[in-house]
Design a protein around this motif. Structure first.
Motif, mmCIF file in Angstrom:
data_model
loop_
_atom_site.group_PDB
_atom_site.id
_atom_site.type_symbol
_atom_site.label_atom_id
_atom_site.label_comp_id
_atom_site.label_asym_id
_atom_site.label_seq_id
_atom_site.Cartn_x
_atom_site.Cartn_y
_atom_site.Cartn_z
ATOM 1 N N LEU A 84 0.835 -1.205 0.000
ATOM 2 C CA LEU A 84 0.000 0.000 0.000
ATOM 3 C C LEU A 84 0.866 1.250 0.000
ATOM 4 C CD1 LEU A 84 -2.834 1.291 0.217
ATOM 5 C CD2 LEU A 84 -2.603 1.115 2.692
ATOM 6 N N PHE A 85 1.919 1.211 0.801
ATOM 7 C CA PHE A 85 2.835 2.349 0.858
ATOM 8 C C PHE A 85 3.454 2.615 -0.514
ATOM 9 C CE2 PHE A 85 7.131 4.018 1.258
ATOM 10 C CZ PHE A 85 6.930 5.156 2.033
ATOM 11 N N ILE A 89 0.408 5.202 -1.515
ATOM 12 C CA ILE A 89 0.845 6.360 -0.731
ATOM 13 C C ILE A 89 1.979 7.108 -1.414
ATOM 14 C CG2 ILE A 89 1.912 7.077 1.446
ATOM 15 C CD1 ILE A 89 0.303 4.890 2.826
ATOM 16 N N LEU A 90 3.000 6.404 -1.847
ATOM 17 C CA LEU A 90 4.140 7.085 -2.450
ATOM 18 C C LEU A 90 3.750 7.889 -3.696
ATOM 19 C CD1 LEU A 90 7.100 7.668 -2.145
ATOM 20 C CD2 LEU A 90 7.619 5.567 -3.399
ATOM 21 N N PRO A 91 2.959 7.341 -4.624
ATOM 22 C CA PRO A 91 2.522 8.162 -5.762
ATOM 23 C C PRO A 91 1.715 9.392 -5.340
ATOM 24 C CG PRO A 91 2.181 5.847 -6.249
ATOM 25 C CD PRO A 91 2.563 5.929 -4.806
ATOM 26 N N GLN A 92 0.897 9.249 -4.286
ATOM 27 C CA GLN A 92 0.123 10.390 -3.799
ATOM 28 C C GLN A 92 1.039 11.458 -3.196
ATOM 29 O OE1 GLN A 92 -3.281 11.152 -3.997
ATOM 30 N NE2 GLN A 92 -3.094 9.529 -5.522
ATOM 31 N N PHE A 207 4.388 14.314 10.714
ATOM 32 C CA PHE A 207 4.702 13.206 9.810
ATOM 33 C C PHE A 207 3.581 12.964 8.809
ATOM 34 C CE2 PHE A 207 7.171 12.508 13.620
ATOM 35 C CZ PHE A 207 8.423 12.167 13.119
ATOM 36 N N ASP A 208 3.984 12.541 7.621
ATOM 37 C CA ASP A 208 3.016 12.165 6.590
ATOM 38 C C ASP A 208 2.499 10.752 6.815
ATOM 39 O OD1 ASP A 208 3.369 14.580 4.828
ATOM 40 O OD2 ASP A 208 5.426 13.808 4.818
ATOM 41 N N VAL A 209 3.368 9.885 7.289
ATOM 42 C CA VAL A 209 3.010 8.483 7.537
ATOM 43 C C VAL A 209 3.607 8.060 8.874
ATOM 44 C CG1 VAL A 209 3.153 6.108 6.706
ATOM 45 C CG2 VAL A 209 3.022 7.985 5.056
ATOM 46 N N VAL A 210 2.780 7.406 9.687
ATOM 47 C CA VAL A 210 3.253 6.867 10.965
ATOM 48 C C VAL A 210 2.964 5.373 11.006
ATOM 49 C CG1 VAL A 210 2.947 6.865 13.479
ATOM 50 C CG2 VAL A 210 2.946 9.035 12.221
ATOM 51 N N PRO A 273 -9.423 13.368 1.346
ATOM 52 C CA PRO A 273 -8.798 12.068 1.044
ATOM 53 C C PRO A 273 -7.365 11.997 1.570
ATOM 54 C CG PRO A 273 -10.038 12.821 -0.843
ATOM 55 C CD PRO A 273 -10.065 13.946 0.158
ATOM 56 N N SER A 274 -7.082 10.917 2.254
ATOM 57 C CA SER A 274 -5.747 10.746 2.821
ATOM 58 C C SER A 274 -4.768 10.299 1.743
ATOM 59 C CB SER A 274 -5.787 9.709 3.945
ATOM 60 O OG SER A 274 -5.992 8.411 3.395
#
Length: 279
Positions: A84-85, A89-92, A207-210, A273-274
């Protein structure tokens, strides 16, 4: 062990690390703390507790708390969060953070480093898309001894066989006898820090991602609520939180709500949207 001494250990652990120990887990106290007691010259755990009740020994208290923590960790654990990351997530991030060209990731309770190193390897694989970007991975743990291991980046044959694809082992590790050492490039991509999840994390920044996976299961309800509220305070408005597959925010905090994109992924309640969702 009498109830008086069990209560002392239980309260010490909850106060220092948030760990909740019930009576049916007394065998863990016996197996993990008897070596600590013997190391410090006590015949039994009860003798050690008696001495602590008479005279506080901070170094011993820290050692007790560290010995009781579970440090289970695997490379690319459960696979799905990392997919998923990488795929969503990375493209977003590349789309939404193109002005700042910066992404911050926090791996809380990182243990011996397999999780943050897994993320660092994923980012390295995407290096052609990340030129000019500042990709920061902060990895924290309460245990100084386990952090020292993580910083060293040296893993046993058993550890590298658990979840690590062979091609990544060959590409990012060098064999040293019976062990494997991660490359300097990957090791330097992670900043390790000592941090207690019971304290205020705002000093670490936003942080963007935890990632805080498979940690809450060791806490009682009160501690879970406190930790989740604190985590929510450092996650960007469109950021995401990864928990373990058996963990949830539901009934514990109103700040964070599940994202349909994947099990164990959460975003700010009512947010746009996250990063784990397409706009």
């Amino acid at each position: 062990m009498g109830s008086e001494y069990f209560d002392y250990i239980r309260d010490l652990l909850k106060d220092r690390s948030g760990l909740a120990v019930s009576l049916d887990k007394t065998y863990l106290i016996d197996t993990r703390l008897l070596p600590v007691a013997r190391k410090h010259g006590y015949d039994t755990i009860v003798d050690m507790v008696k001495a602590l009740k008479i005279r506080h020994n901070e170094a011993l208290v820290v050692e007790i708390a560290e010995a009781m923590n579970t440090h289970e960790s695997l490379f690319f654990r459960d696979v799905e969060p990392f997919e998923l990351f990488k795929n969503i997530i990375l493209p977003q991030v590349l789309q939404r953070r193109k002005d700042t060209r910066r992404m911050r990731i926090w791996c809380a309770a990182c243990s011996s480093g397999q999780e943050p190193y897994s993320l660092a390897m994923l980012l390295h694989e995407e290096a052609h898309r990340l030129s000019g970007w500042n990709m920061e991975i902060v990895a924290t743990d309460i245990s100084h001894s386990v952090l020292a291991r993580a910083k060293e980046g040296l893993f046993s044959q058993f550890e590298v066989q658990r979840g690590l694809p062979v091609q990544m082992l060959v590409k990012h590790f060098a064999q040293e006898g019976d062990y494997w050492r991660i490359s300097d490039k990957i090791r330097k991509a992670v900043t390790f820090k000592a941090f207690n999840l019971l304290t205020d994390p705002r000093g670490l920044g936003r942080f963007d991602v935890v990632f805080c996976r498979n940690v809450l299961i060791y806490f009682d309800l009160e501690t879970k609520r406190k930790v989740l509220d604190a985590l929510g305070g450092v996650i960007a408005p469109d950021g995401v939180l990864f928990l373990g597959s058996s963990e949830s925010t539901i009934g514990l905090t109103e700040q964070l709500w599940p994202v349909e994109a994947g099990l164990g992924v959460y975003k700010h309640t009512g947010s746009p949207p996250s990063l784990a969702e397409l706009p």
